[in-house]
Write a protein that holds these residues in place. Structure first.
Motif, PDB file in Angstrom:
ATOM      1  N   LEU A  22      -2.091   4.225   5.749  1.00 48.15           N
ATOM      2  CA  LEU A  22      -1.287   4.512   4.561  1.00 48.15           C
ATOM      3  C   LEU A  22       0.104   5.033   4.912  1.00 48.15           C
ATOM      4  N   GLY A  23       0.250   5.683   6.062  1.00 45.92           N
ATOM      5  CA  GLY A  23       1.567   6.123   6.493  1.00 45.92           C
ATOM      6  C   GLY A  23       2.493   4.946   6.737  1.00 45.92           C
TER       7      GLY A  23
ATOM      8  N   LEU B 146       2.214   1.936   5.434  1.00 49.03           N
ATOM      9  CA  LEU B 146       2.442   1.183   4.202  1.00 49.03           C
ATOM     10  C   LEU B 146       3.327   1.943   3.225  1.00 49.03           C
ATOM     11  N   ARG B 147       3.135   3.258   3.129  1.00 51.52           N
ATOM     12  CA  ARG B 147       4.003   4.030   2.246  1.00 51.52           C
ATOM     13  C   ARG B 147       5.432   4.024   2.772  1.00 51.52           C
ATOM     14  N   SER B 148       5.600   4.122   4.088  1.00 55.00           N
ATOM     15  CA  SER B 148       6.942   4.052   4.675  1.00 55.00           C
ATOM     16  C   SER B 148       7.588   2.703   4.384  1.00 55.00           C
TER      17      SER B 148
ATOM     18  N   VAL C 185       7.085   0.735   1.777  1.00 50.47           N
ATOM     19  CA  VAL C 185       7.508   0.716   0.378  1.00 50.47           C
ATOM     20  C   VAL C 185       8.786   1.538   0.188  1.00 50.47           C
ATOM     21  N   GLU C 186       8.819   2.722   0.795  1.00 49.84           N
ATOM     22  CA  GLU C 186       9.976   3.600   0.599  1.00 49.84           C
ATOM     23  C   GLU C 186      11.231   3.070   1.279  1.00 49.84           C
TER      24      GLU C 186
ATOM     25  N   THR D 121       1.373  -6.080  -2.615  1.00 46.14           N
ATOM     26  CA  THR D 121       2.548  -5.212  -2.723  1.00 46.14           C
ATOM     27  C   THR D 121       3.809  -6.060  -2.832  1.00 46.14           C
TER      28      THR D 121
ATOM     29  N   SER E  56       8.317  10.694   1.652  1.00 50.46           N
ATOM     30  CA  SER E  56       6.924  11.109   1.866  1.00 50.46           C
ATOM     31  C   SER E  56       6.650  11.597   3.289  1.00 50.46           C
TER      32      SER E  56
ATOM     33  N   MET F  57       4.444  10.687   5.609  1.00 46.93           N
ATOM     34  CA  MET F  57       3.018  10.985   5.738  1.00 46.93           C
ATOM     35  C   MET F  57       2.637  11.102   7.211  1.00 46.93           C
TER      36      MET F  57
END
Length: 214
Positions: free
Chosen positions: A15-16, A18-20, A22-23, A65, A173, A175
């Motif tokens: 998730l780190g 993938l969230r990076s 997106v951001e 996504t 984030s 993460m």
């Protein structure tokens, strides 16, 4: 067009990552972000799980996504994975007028002078470095010389030319999830729930990835 390239071992994707993704896509205004697993990164040990398996986990993690794609081009290339070769392919794909951005983490940035044909990278793309707030490690002299006067202060400045600039970018984030930590927990048979997308966790457990050193 604004195109991004985010490479890595993704061993496994979490998730780190993938969230990076997106951001950074939002922060840079990218039309498309290619997430590209490396079959054998030149500066690290061989991953335990095969390139094809890691790509499938990445594909499952990205799912639907918007504007982020799992790209297997380095898996189809023989020999070592060099970022400059991937950038050449992406530049040919999108043309000379597109703003092409390679995104790397700060730890990788500190080793940039050791990369293959590193100076050619700047003739093909911008470099965006995911900064780590509070991680104030001085740049080596050779790195400072390599970057020179390429550093800019905003994503808007990257859009003014197709390549050649460096931007330090802090994401909201940040993460703190480690693939090494995930692999250790899987090897010990411990839970990795909420560290990975559910589809990635299910595939890892179903296939028994990372459960031994074999």
């Amino acid at each position: 067009m604004q195109i991004g390239m985010l490479g890595g071992t993704f061993d496994p994707v979490h998730l780190g990552h993938l969230r990076s993704a997106v951001e950074v896509r939002e922060a840079l205004g990218l039309d498309r972000l290619h997430m590209i697993p490396a079959p054998q990164p030149p500066l690290r040990d061989t991953p335990q799980v095969s390139p094809e398996q890691r790509f499938e986990l990445l594909r499952l993690g990205i799912s639907d996504t918007p504007s982020i794609v799992a790209d297997d081009r380095e898996l189809r290339r023989e020999g070592r994975s060099y970022s400059v070769h991937t950038l050449i392919e992406l530049r040919q794909m999108y043309g000379n007028s597109a703003s092409l951005v390679m995104i790397i983490g700060f730890d990788a940035f500190l080793k940039l002078t050791k990369w293959h044909n590193v100076k050619q990278i700047f003739s093909l793309a911008h470099l965006v470095v995911i900064d780590r707030p509070g991680y104030n490690v001085p740049w080596p002299d050779a790195l400072r010389e390599l970057v020179g006067d390429r550093e800019v202060d905003s994503a808007d400045e990257l859009k003014q030319c197709p390549n050649g600039k460096v931007l330090m970018l802090a994401l909201p984030s940040m993460m703190a999830i480690s693939a090494t930590y995930i692999r250790e927990r899987l090897k010990e048979g411990r839970s990795v729930r909420y560290l990975l997308p559910e589809a990635v966790e299910d595939a890892i457990l179903r296939h028994g990835f990372y459960h031994s050193d074999e």
